[in-house]
Design a protein around this motif. Structure first.
Motif, mmCIF file in Angstrom:
data_model
loop_
_atom_site.group_PDB
_atom_site.id
_atom_site.type_symbol
_atom_site.label_atom_id
_atom_site.label_comp_id
_atom_site.label_asym_id
_atom_site.label_seq_id
_atom_site.Cartn_x
_atom_site.Cartn_y
_atom_site.Cartn_z
ATOM 1 N N VAL A 143 3.035 46.334 0.520
ATOM 2 C CA VAL A 143 3.814 47.534 0.248
ATOM 3 C C VAL A 143 3.043 48.503 -0.642
ATOM 4 C CG1 VAL A 143 5.022 46.532 -1.739
ATOM 5 C CG2 VAL A 143 6.087 48.380 -0.422
ATOM 6 N N ASP A 144 2.252 47.989 -1.607
ATOM 7 C CA ASP A 144 1.466 48.870 -2.470
ATOM 8 C C ASP A 144 0.343 49.549 -1.689
ATOM 9 O OD1 ASP A 144 3.004 48.319 -4.710
ATOM 10 O OD2 ASP A 144 1.739 46.641 -5.340
ATOM 11 N N GLN A 145 -0.273 48.803 -0.784
ATOM 12 C CA GLN A 145 -1.321 49.401 0.043
ATOM 13 C C GLN A 145 -0.742 50.466 0.968
ATOM 14 O OE1 GLN A 145 -2.646 45.706 1.762
ATOM 15 N NE2 GLN A 145 -4.489 45.632 0.483
ATOM 16 N N LEU A 146 0.435 50.193 1.509
ATOM 17 C CA LEU A 146 1.069 51.170 2.390
ATOM 18 C C LEU A 146 1.430 52.427 1.620
ATOM 19 C CD1 LEU A 146 2.110 51.933 5.144
ATOM 20 C CD2 LEU A 146 4.196 50.609 4.696
ATOM 21 N N ARG A 147 1.853 52.258 0.387
ATOM 22 C CA ARG A 147 2.164 53.432 -0.435
ATOM 23 C C ARG A 147 0.913 54.287 -0.657
ATOM 24 N NH1 ARG A 147 6.361 54.595 -4.866
ATOM 25 N NH2 ARG A 147 5.616 56.600 -5.616
ATOM 26 N N GLU A 148 -0.198 53.641 -0.987
ATOM 27 C CA GLU A 148 -1.450 54.383 -1.162
ATOM 28 C C GLU A 148 -1.793 55.166 0.097
ATOM 29 O OE1 GLU A 148 -4.647 51.895 -2.313
ATOM 30 O OE2 GLU A 148 -3.755 51.267 -4.207
ATOM 31 N N PHE A 149 -1.674 54.508 1.245
ATOM 32 C CA PHE A 149 -1.993 55.135 2.522
ATOM 33 C C PHE A 149 -1.128 56.371 2.746
ATOM 34 C CE2 PHE A 149 -0.990 55.092 7.198
ATOM 35 C CZ PHE A 149 -2.191 55.636 7.617
ATOM 36 N N LEU A 150 0.170 56.262 2.542
ATOM 37 C CA LEU A 150 1.072 57.391 2.763
ATOM 38 C C LEU A 150 0.809 58.509 1.761
ATOM 39 C CD1 LEU A 150 4.428 55.511 3.509
ATOM 40 C CD2 LEU A 150 2.897 56.610 5.142
ATOM 41 N N GLY A 203 -3.271 65.418 2.438
ATOM 42 C CA GLY A 203 -4.051 66.172 3.411
ATOM 43 C C GLY A 203 -5.311 65.501 3.900
ATOM 44 N N LEU A 204 -5.574 64.254 3.486
ATOM 45 C CA LEU A 204 -6.716 63.539 4.056
ATOM 46 C C LEU A 204 -6.441 63.240 5.526
ATOM 47 C CD1 LEU A 204 -8.052 60.849 1.544
ATOM 48 C CD2 LEU A 204 -9.061 63.034 2.157
ATOM 49 N N SER A 205 -7.489 63.146 6.305
ATOM 50 C CA SER A 205 -7.341 62.800 7.716
ATOM 51 C C SER A 205 -6.895 61.347 7.859
ATOM 52 C CB SER A 205 -8.659 63.006 8.451
ATOM 53 O OG SER A 205 -9.627 62.062 7.995
ATOM 54 N N LEU A 206 -6.491 60.988 9.070
ATOM 55 C CA LEU A 206 -6.065 59.609 9.329
ATOM 56 C C LEU A 206 -7.176 58.624 8.987
ATOM 57 C CD1 LEU A 206 -4.091 57.512 10.493
ATOM 58 C CD2 LEU A 206 -5.022 58.031 12.764
ATOM 59 N N GLY A 207 -8.379 58.890 9.457
ATOM 60 C CA GLY A 207 -9.481 57.964 9.218
ATOM 61 C C GLY A 207 -9.847 57.853 7.757
ATOM 62 N N GLN A 208 -9.924 58.985 7.054
ATOM 63 C CA GLN A 208 -10.280 58.940 5.642
ATOM 64 C C GLN A 208 -9.163 58.348 4.799
ATOM 65 O OE1 GLN A 208 -13.123 59.207 4.476
ATOM 66 N NE2 GLN A 208 -14.249 60.241 6.105
ATOM 67 N N SER A 209 -7.919 58.499 5.226
ATOM 68 C CA SER A 209 -6.813 57.877 4.490
ATOM 69 C C SER A 209 -6.914 56.358 4.555
ATOM 70 C CB SER A 209 -5.477 58.353 5.059
ATOM 71 O OG SER A 209 -5.285 59.734 4.829
ATOM 72 N N VAL A 210 -7.300 55.831 5.714
ATOM 73 C CA VAL A 210 -7.513 54.390 5.820
ATOM 74 C C VAL A 210 -8.703 53.971 4.960
ATOM 75 C CG1 VAL A 210 -8.231 52.544 7.389
ATOM 76 C CG2 VAL A 210 -6.446 54.151 8.084
ATOM 77 N N ARG A 211 -9.757 54.766 4.976
ATOM 78 C CA ARG A 211 -10.954 54.413 4.203
ATOM 79 C C ARG A 211 -10.667 54.404 2.707
ATOM 80 N NH1 ARG A 211 -14.780 55.718 1.059
ATOM 81 N NH2 ARG A 211 -13.758 57.683 0.535
ATOM 82 N N VAL A 212 -9.938 55.409 2.226
ATOM 83 C CA VAL A 212 -9.665 55.517 0.800
ATOM 84 C C VAL A 212 -8.646 54.482 0.348
ATOM 85 C CG1 VAL A 212 -8.656 57.044 -0.956
ATOM 86 C CG2 VAL A 212 -10.338 57.944 0.659
ATOM 87 N N SER A 213 -7.675 54.149 1.208
ATOM 88 C CA SER A 213 -6.672 53.153 0.845
ATOM 89 C C SER A 213 -7.322 51.781 0.707
ATOM 90 C CB SER A 213 -5.572 53.099 1.903
ATOM 91 O OG SER A 213 -4.942 54.347 2.052
#
Length: 701
Positions: A543-550, A556-566
């Motif tokens: 749940v904490d990882q999902l929160r970071e992702f959202l 405004g990060l892209s889908l790919g960069q949001s996964v990378r940063v999370s």
């Protein structure tokens, strides 16, 4: 009077005292009002310092913009004067007003004084002139989607002619084209029985030719460079670039493949063009200019009015090692197959100037549905494994995509035209699970994102939906569906049976993300039926990882960069369908977000590193300015890392975290919601950073 301009990009339509300025490509409109009935006459576009597609003139004593964006003022030579926020008065002279909004518009006047009233997007903006005067209005399409379609047969020489015309969307071939807003979206390419190029798609004459052997691999590899240079592509025995001054530069050598040479030359031209333009349309103080300028064999502004061939001769003289540290990190590197079908991907890839590599392995096992065949794909980090001496890269099949790799298809780009990123504060998310316990944790932790979140309006948790409810989730009620349901192949298990993803039609959901089950091919079905991009995660995200992702998605990060940063980006194998550079939410004030990392240095001070990222919306050539003036007022190219910031105090770092486009990344977490990053978090991050540099075990915070 009816529609004066029937051209394909901009239309001016007078209606009494109102002039409707329409961007025909984008389908948007700007209204200009005068103090009398408008009777426009065509005007020369050369009257404007900045490029415009069409222009008209009419008489008036005032201009009113009932709904506008930012209004900026320039003198007649294009030198910037100010952003018109508060009421001002200016003496008699020649001026140019730039309206930065849904339709990029310029208003030109000569030998007149003026005063203004109104200042923001909610109030109308009025310009009162000292006397009746001739006003010339010029507009340029934002051109973020294709203007037309080129049809090509399955013939590499026809493909060469097609890519020679893609650059018709570039507004001018000076160093200013390094600004992405001056590189309109190229025309589509579709396969057909014979070559068909509409009359409205004109090939410019830039004095640059590129010769390559007439093969699909070389056509694909050369496409981004040919687009950026406006080069005519012709068949030849050896790959080479020919300039109108007689100079020839080979594009293959014993030490470097065509792909490598093209990619480096493209990055070289973009970077150096961005330095040449620093005193041009949008003057700026640039980090790269001050750092790199002393090592260049030429003074960049001196090349501003030089021909493209003359500029390229100077650019080629610079040592590669001098430039490489300042190249932006491209968002995606694409791998196409040696197959005529992949010609349709070229316009979308050259729009983002994505480097293109080729796998020359044959397409196998094509059953018409994409099952088992090799696929075109892209790598997020731009690095490709096991590149051979001739530049070929491994082929992959859809179900064998490596992590951080995307299965590319034309639909991901076409569907995005109809489903743009959500406005800040307006995005909706559906979280779907078959576990009541997990659903409860999601409600307790994630649904509050919409209370103080930057980009999310609503997060809804749905537990064990029935089939009809699950299908309905993709109909447009939600901008993203995140599903953690049992599945096998493309069959997802709901409360009352299974649903085939391939049978969900008329998808209006922008992003789809599945945990731990659906195949990449199944998610591709959702994209083909209307979605923009998707991801498959090989595991269950906390749940904490999902929160970071959202949180980073909504900034405004892209889908790919949001996964990378999370934090789960490296933990699980995440594979993408469609272009991972698409954004979920538009950035605040259309700005690109950036990630901040920090380390303690001395007492109460922190060393800061910032990373920014490219996307389909924020393309290479864009500049990033930090809102916090004490971070350094030098702009820099988006997509780069900066570590030259002056060490910050605790208060400055907390202030930086409060900006809507800042993402704070520590050793423990990633935080985009400024209300969740406090002085306590700062102390904890510093304490763990200090312990990490020792050999001792890190104590619990």
């Amino acid at each position: 009077m009816g529609g004066l301009d029937t051209e394909t990009r901009i239309a001016f339509t007078p209606e009494g005292e109102t002039l409707h300025v329409r961007d025909l490509i984008e389908g948007k409109e700007l209204i200009v009002e005068a103090d009398r009935e408008i009777d426009p006459v065509p005007a020369l576009t050369d009257l404007f310092v900045f490029p415009v597609d069409r222009a008209v003139s009419f008489e008036t004593e005032s201009i009113r913009l009932p709904s506008h964006g930012i209004v900026q003022l320039y003198d007649e030579g294009g030198d910037y004067l100010e952003k018109l926020l508060d009421p001002v008065e200016y003496p008699r002279s020649a001026y140019l007003f730039e309206v930065v909004g849904d339709v990029r518009t310029y208003i030109r006047v000569e030998d007149i004084g003026f005063s203004t009233s109104g200042r923001n997007d909610d109030d109308s903006f009025t310009i009162e002139f000292d006397d009746s005067t001739t006003v010339t209005v010029g507009s340029r399409s934002l051109h973020t989607r294709p203007e037309g379609t080129i049809v090509v047969p399955d013939d590499p020489t026809a493909a060469m002619e097609a890519i020679s015309h893609l650059c018709s969307s570039i507004k001018e071939f000076s160093a200013e084209r390094s600004w992405p807003t001056l590189r309109g979206h190229p025309p589509r390419i579709r396969r057909g029985d014979r070559l068909e190029i509409p009359d409205s798609i004109n090939r410019p004459e830039t004095g640059v030719r590129i010769e390559i052997p007439p093969t699909y691999p070389d056509v694909y590899r050369i496409a981004p460079l040919a687009f950026y240079l406006g080069a005519r592509v012709e068949p030849g025995d050896e790959a080479a670039i020919h300039l109108e001054n007689g100079y020839t530069e080979p594009l293959r050598s014993s030490g470097r493949s065509l792909s490598e040479t093209v990619e480096e030359l493209l990055k070289r031209c973009l970077l150096l063009d961005s330095l040449v333009r620093i005193g041009g349309y949008i003057p700026s103080q640039r980090y790269e200019y001050e750092e790199l300028g002393p090592d260049l064999p030429f003074y960049p502004p001196n090349l501003y009015d030089a021909t493209l061939s003359a500029q390229l001769l100077e650019y080629l003289e610079v040592e590669r090692s001098v430039l490489e540290p300042y190249y932006p990190n491209w968002s995606t590197t694409a791998v196409l197959r040696s197959d005529p079908a992949d010609v349709e991907l070229l316009p979308y890839l050259v729009h983002t100037l994505s480097p293109i590599r080729v796998s020359e392995s044959p397409v196998v096992g094509n059953d018409g549905e994409g099952n088992g065949e090799t696929v075109p794909y892209g790598r997020l980090d731009g690095r490709l494994p096991d590149v051979s001496a001739d530049g070929n890269v491994p082929s992959v099949r859809s179900e064998a995509l490596p992590p951080n790799t995307a299965f590319l298809n034309p639909e991901t780009y076409e569907n995005a035209f109809d489903l743009p990123p959500a406005s800040p504060g307006a995005a909706t998310v559906a979280l779907v699970t078959d576990s009541p316990e997990r659903g409860q944790r999601w409600r307790e932790t994630l649904e509050g994102l919409s209370d103080g979140g930057i980009g999310i309006d609503a997060v809804e948790t749905i537990v064990r939906p029935e089939r009809e409810r699950f299908r309905a989730l993709f109909g447009g009620e939600y901008d993203m569906v995140y599903a953690a349901l049992p599945a096998e192949s493309d069959e997802v298990t709901c409360a009352d049976g299974t649903v085939r993803l391939s049978e969900i039609e008329d998808v209006r959901t922008r992003f789809v993300v599945f945990e731990d089950s659906p195949s990449v091919t199944a998610v591709a079905s959702v994209i083909r039926n209307g979605g923009v991009a998707g991801a498959v995660i090989a595991g269950a995200v906390s749940v904490d990882q999902l929160r970071e992702f959202l949180e980073v998605l909504e900034v405004g990060l892209s889908l790919g960069q949001s996964v990378r940063v999370s934090s789960f980006g490296d933990q699980y194998g995440v594979r993408f369908v469609g272009e991972p550079g698409h954004q979920f939410v538009a950035g605040q004030n259309s700005s690109a977000p950036y990630v901040v990392n920090f380390e303690p240095v001395g007492a109460e001070h922190y060393e800061v590193t910032t990373d920014s990222f490219l996307s389909v919306t924020h393309r290479v050539g864009e500049e990033l300015h930090f809102h916090a003036s004490w971070m350094n007022d030098r702009a820099h190219l988006l997509g780069t890392r900066r570590s030259d910031h002056t060490p910050m105090s605790r208060d400055e770092l907390l202030e930086l975290a409060a900006f809507d486009d800042s993402i704070i990344e520590t050793r423990e977490t990633t935080v985009a919601d400024s209300e969740r990053f406090t002085e306590k978090d700062l102390r904890r991050a510093v304490r763990r950073s200090r312990w990490d540099r020792s050999d001792r075990e890190v104590p619990e915070a």
